[in-house]
Write a protein that holds these residues in place. Structure first.
Motif, PDB file in Angstrom:
ATOM      1  N   ASP A 221     -16.090 -38.919  26.932  1.00  0.00           N
ATOM      2  CA  ASP A 221     -16.201 -39.319  25.531  1.00  0.00           C
ATOM      3  C   ASP A 221     -15.850 -38.142  24.615  1.00  0.00           C
ATOM      4  OD1 ASP A 221     -16.979 -40.192  23.004  1.00  0.00           O
ATOM      5  OD2 ASP A 221     -18.716 -41.293  23.765  1.00  0.00           O
ATOM      6  N   ALA A 223     -15.863 -37.988  21.450  1.00  0.00           N
ATOM      7  CA  ALA A 223     -16.793 -37.847  20.326  1.00  0.00           C
ATOM      8  C   ALA A 223     -17.965 -36.946  20.699  1.00  0.00           C
ATOM      9  CB  ALA A 223     -17.303 -39.218  19.890  1.00  0.00           C
ATOM     10  N   ARG A 226     -16.645 -33.305  20.639  1.00  0.00           N
ATOM     11  CA  ARG A 226     -16.362 -32.850  19.269  1.00  0.00           C
ATOM     12  C   ARG A 226     -17.651 -32.445  18.571  1.00  0.00           C
ATOM     13  NH1 ARG A 226     -12.157 -33.079  15.613  1.00  0.00           N
ATOM     14  NH2 ARG A 226     -10.872 -34.584  16.737  1.00  0.00           N
ATOM     15  N   LEU A 227     -18.721 -33.148  18.849  1.00  0.00           N
ATOM     16  CA  LEU A 227     -20.001 -32.857  18.202  1.00  0.00           C
ATOM     17  C   LEU A 227     -20.717 -31.669  18.839  1.00  0.00           C
ATOM     18  CD1 LEU A 227     -21.809 -34.006  15.929  1.00  0.00           C
ATOM     19  CD2 LEU A 227     -23.073 -35.225  17.707  1.00  0.00           C
ATOM     20  N   VAL A 265      -8.259 -43.002  22.054  1.00  0.00           N
ATOM     21  CA  VAL A 265      -9.489 -43.083  21.277  1.00  0.00           C
ATOM     22  C   VAL A 265      -9.198 -43.569  19.868  1.00  0.00           C
ATOM     23  CG1 VAL A 265     -11.347 -41.726  20.224  1.00  0.00           C
ATOM     24  CG2 VAL A 265     -10.696 -41.318  22.605  1.00  0.00           C
TER      25      VAL A 265
END
Length: 268
Positions: A221, A223, A226-227, A265
């Motif tokens: 994932d 996301a 990135r976080l 994505v």
């Protein structure tokens, strides 16, 4: 700490983990090949790729759950400097896993004692680092349940009575309560509802930054990385095909496989 932080801020410190040319095969199938990188204290590295890319094999090698066919993994043993984890004795490895490392599994049942209370799961880790006072252990256990947004009234309940998201938060508390220097995370939000994932990611990011923990996060994932991740490694067919600062890799991917991951994505 920003994911876009300059690598020079890490390079000024002594490495926590140094990986050199690590490889592993299963017969004729390559698990991972010739992987090298350095991890510094407080840094979070994300490893991404689709199923079968080699990221889980690499994580198992780094956490001493598998032995490589080639290469070495050096860890900064306090008071001893960098040592190859595969040269450590079995008791030394067990102690690392119980005290200085944390491992957050995708399925929390793999990382929890399901027949031990929530407080007991957290308390076991504290006892592993030498705490013996019951009152202090229970108080810290209650504090950590609060940190991971679990109701303190559930301290004596068994994890099997918890939802999947609650079990994952308890697993995080169990691993982070001893303030380990390095945490391995294998798909930490996998299998959870989107709303639960978002809250869990915010929780993880806050705790990792607050405690200054180094982490290696394996996920499919983007996301998630990135976080959480300062730096990113992209794996394909057992090889690291692209790496760099997370935002730079995701915003300007160079390798065709990375471009495919990012575009897939964006098209969802």
């Amino acid at each position: 700490m920003s994911a876009a932080m300059s690598l020079s801020s890490f390079n000024e410190r002594r490495p926590l983990l140094r990986v050199e040319n690590v490889g592993k095969s299963y017969g004729k199938t390559i698990g991972c090949r010739d992987v090298s990188f350095t991890l510094y204290p407080g840094e979070v590295i994300g490893i991404v790729g689709e199923s079968g890319s080699g990221k889980s094999t690499l994580l198992n090698l780094l956490s001493a759950q598998l032995t490589p066919d080639s290469g070495r993994v050096d860890y900064d043993m306090e008071g001893q400097g960098l040592r190859n984890i595969y040269d450590l004795s079995e008791p030394e490895r067990r102690r690392l896993v119980r005290t200085d490392w944390g491992i957050v599994h995708q399925n929390p049942r793999d990382g929890l004692r399901m027949d031990v209370s929530a407080g007991g799961n957290v308390g076991e880790r504290l006892m592993a680092v030498g705490q013996r006072h019951y009152g202090n252990i229970r108080a810290e256990g209650l504090d950590w349940l609060s940190k991971v947004e679990l109701d303190a009234s559930r301290v004596d309940h068994l994890p099997k009575t918890f939802s999947g998201g609650m079990q994952q938060r308890l697993q995080i508390a169990r691993n982070l309560v001893t303030r380990p220097r390095l945490v391995f995370m294998d798909e930490p939000t996998g299998g959870l509802d989107v709303s639960v994932q978002a809250r869990l990611l915010d929780l993880l990011r806050g705790l990792v930054r607050e405690l200054g923990i180094a982490a290696i996060v394996v996920t499919h994932d983007l996301a998630v990385v990135r976080l959480l991740a300062d730096r990113l490694m992209v794996m394909w067919k057992g090889n690291v095909v692209e790496e760099g600062l997370t935002d730079q890799v995701l915003d300007d991917p160079h390798h065709p496989y990375t471009q495919l991951l990012v575009s897939s994505v964006l098209q969802v």
